[in-house]
Write a protein that holds these residues in place. Structure first.
Motif, PDB file in Angstrom:
ATOM      1  N   LYS A  85       0.814  -1.037  -0.150  1.00  0.00           N
ATOM      2  CA  LYS A  85      -0.103  -0.006   0.016  1.00  0.00           C
ATOM      3  C   LYS A  85       0.821   1.187   0.018  1.00  0.00           C
ATOM      4  O   LYS A  85       1.867   1.277   0.668  1.00  0.00           O
ATOM      5  CB  LYS A  85      -1.084   0.061   1.246  1.00  0.00           C
ATOM      6  CG  LYS A  85      -1.930  -0.743   1.362  1.00  0.00           C
ATOM      7  CD  LYS A  85      -2.957  -0.612   2.433  1.00  0.00           C
ATOM      8  CE  LYS A  85      -4.055  -1.824   2.513  1.00  0.00           C
ATOM      9  NZ  LYS A  85      -5.152  -1.333   1.436  1.00  0.00           N
ATOM     10  N   ILE A  86       0.495   2.304  -0.686  1.00  0.00           N
ATOM     11  CA  ILE A  86       1.346   3.349  -0.864  1.00  0.00           C
ATOM     12  C   ILE A  86       0.277   4.558  -0.489  1.00  0.00           C
ATOM     13  O   ILE A  86      -0.721   4.718  -1.198  1.00  0.00           O
ATOM     14  CB  ILE A  86       1.963   3.686  -2.211  1.00  0.00           C
ATOM     15  CG1 ILE A  86       2.804   2.662  -2.546  1.00  0.00           C
ATOM     16  CG2 ILE A  86       2.634   5.047  -2.076  1.00  0.00           C
ATOM     17  CD1 ILE A  86       3.565   3.005  -4.065  1.00  0.00           C
ATOM     18  N   ASN A  87       0.607   5.193   0.761  1.00  0.00           N
ATOM     19  CA  ASN A  87      -0.673   6.163   1.059  1.00  0.00           C
ATOM     20  C   ASN A  87      -1.921   5.704   1.225  1.00  0.00           C
ATOM     21  O   ASN A  87      -2.759   6.451   0.865  1.00  0.00           O
ATOM     22  CB  ASN A  87      -0.467   7.623   0.386  1.00  0.00           C
ATOM     23  CG  ASN A  87       0.937   8.363   0.830  1.00  0.00           C
ATOM     24  OD1 ASN A  87       1.920   7.837   1.060  1.00  0.00           O
ATOM     25  ND2 ASN A  87       0.850   9.746   0.884  1.00  0.00           N
ATOM     26  N   ASP A 159       8.932   4.797   4.755  1.00  0.00           N
ATOM     27  CA  ASP A 159       8.757   5.964   3.993  1.00  0.00           C
ATOM     28  C   ASP A 159       9.753   6.336   2.954  1.00  0.00           C
ATOM     29  O   ASP A 159      10.882   5.821   2.946  1.00  0.00           O
ATOM     30  CB  ASP A 159       9.000   7.178   5.037  1.00  0.00           C
ATOM     31  CG  ASP A 159       7.994   7.321   6.028  1.00  0.00           C
ATOM     32  OD1 ASP A 159       6.775   6.552   6.055  1.00  0.00           O
ATOM     33  OD2 ASP A 159       8.160   7.749   7.162  1.00  0.00           O
ATOM     34  N   CYS A 171       6.302   9.791   0.829  1.00  0.00           N
ATOM     35  CA  CYS A 171       5.150   8.713   0.657  1.00  0.00           C
ATOM     36  C   CYS A 171       5.501   7.584   1.496  1.00  0.00           C
ATOM     37  O   CYS A 171       6.486   7.162   1.721  1.00  0.00           O
ATOM     38  CB  CYS A 171       5.398   8.133  -0.716  1.00  0.00           C
ATOM     39  SG  CYS A 171       5.482   8.934  -2.118  1.00  0.00           S
ATOM     40  N   HIS A 172       4.318   6.940   2.189  1.00  0.00           N
ATOM     41  CA  HIS A 172       4.248   6.116   3.100  1.00  0.00           C
ATOM     42  C   HIS A 172       3.960   4.735   2.815  1.00  0.00           C
ATOM     43  O   HIS A 172       2.663   4.615   2.124  1.00  0.00           O
ATOM     44  CB  HIS A 172       3.283   6.446   4.394  1.00  0.00           C
ATOM     45  CG  HIS A 172       3.241   5.484   5.547  1.00  0.00           C
ATOM     46  ND1 HIS A 172       4.514   5.215   6.201  1.00  0.00           N
ATOM     47  CD2 HIS A 172       2.455   4.791   6.224  1.00  0.00           C
ATOM     48  CE1 HIS A 172       4.225   4.502   7.330  1.00  0.00           C
ATOM     49  NE2 HIS A 172       3.119   4.305   7.272  1.00  0.00           N
ATOM     50  N   LEU A 173       4.754   3.714   2.739  1.00  0.00           N
ATOM     51  CA  LEU A 173       4.389   2.371   2.235  1.00  0.00           C
ATOM     52  C   LEU A 173       4.172   1.309   3.381  1.00  0.00           C
ATOM     53  O   LEU A 173       5.072   1.443   4.238  1.00  0.00           O
ATOM     54  CB  LEU A 173       5.621   1.997   1.419  1.00  0.00           C
ATOM     55  CG  LEU A 173       5.893   2.635  -0.007  1.00  0.00           C
ATOM     56  CD1 LEU A 173       6.603   3.930   0.293  1.00  0.00           C
ATOM     57  CD2 LEU A 173       6.564   1.757  -0.889  1.00  0.00           C
TER      58      LEU A 173
END
Length: 280
Positions: A85-87, A159, A171-173
């Protein structure tokens, strides 16, 4: 003849295919490939790193509101060996080009399904897999060389941070391997090589069934080919998490005594930490 040489020179400059057979000079924008372990999978990021070289970058050389290759030369490529998942957005395993659109207050981050392309010259929005916005970060320190970095990495999250000039974005993964890991542990426990050590650590770190972990800790203590001061440490940690402080202290003290005999200062310290925690 001069016209032919001029045309050839232009082709050599703008078309990388003509240069691919040999590199006589260093690339002005150096290439970098990052490989980041992520859960049971890997993320591979390949990009070229331009320098500022005294120029005004965002809002000038790279205009606001215009798709950027997020680097130099070929478009930046990001590859996932498993779904992530990205954001908060689901992204299947695969290879994507990573484009972005700079902005004063926010950036648009783009994953495009055409992974290998030169710059953003042939970019097609119709081929986008995902677009989302993130806040623009103002960097206090000037970043001369454009940088992409994985930060705050854990087995479940990390991140991806872009930094250049005085601008950046993150971006948060995340990845969810829990079901796969739990199934793998259950399956491995039915084999000759039972992964007691790895399973105990995973259960302890993720607040799983400490009763099951305690059974495995007892079995690990019996292993003749495993350092006893290590098994005592994890046995004590499991007991402490189960709430049995007295048993945890006794087990950890055994670990300290064995570690001292084996001259393992690290495990003297780690077992002592359990004793201190249990004594609170």
């Amino acid at each position: 003849m001069k016209k032919i040489l001029l045309k050839l020179g232009i082709l050599l400059f703008v078309c990388p295919a003509f240069n691919s057979y040999a590199q006589l000079t260093p690339q002005p924008s150096s290439a970098q490939t990052l490989i980041q372990d992520f859960g049971l999978s890997k993320i591979t990021l390949t990009y070229s790193r331009p320098n500022i070289k005294g120029r005004k970058i965002f809002g000038n050389m790279e205009p606001y509101g215009v798709v950027w290759r997020t680097g130099a030369n070929s478009a930046t490529i990001i590859k996932f060996t498993d779904a992530v998942k990205i954001n908060g957005h689901d992204v299947p395993a695969g290879e994507y080009s990573l484009f972005s659109i700079p902005g004063k207050r926010e950036w648009v981050v783009i994953l495009n399904k055409t992974a290998k392309q030169w710059g953003a010259y042939n970019y097609r929005q119709a081929d986008d897999y995902l677009r989302f916005t993130v806040k623009t970060e103002k960097l206090k320190k000037l970043t001369e060389t454009m940088t992409l970095a994985f930060e705050n990495v854990t087995p479940e999250a990390c991140d991806l941070h872009m930094m250049w000039e005085h601008s950046g974005f993150t971006c948060h993964l995340t990845i969810d391997d829990d079901a796969k890991i739990m199934a793998g542990i259950d399956s491995a426990m039915n084999t000759a090589r039972k992964p007691y050590y790895e399973a105990i650590i995973y259960y302890w770190n993720h607040d799983k069934d400490m009763g099951k972990a305690l059974v495995w800790a007892n079995e690990l203590d019996k292993a003749t080919n495993f350092p006893p001061y290590v098994s005592k440490l994890w046995h004590a940690r499991v007991l402490l998490k189960k709430g049995d402080k007295a048993a945890a202290i006794k087990m950890a003290q055994d670990g300290v005594d064995i570690a001292k005999k084996e001259k393992s200062d690290e495990y003297v310290r780690l077992n002592s930490q359990v004793i201190a925690e249990a004594g609170k």
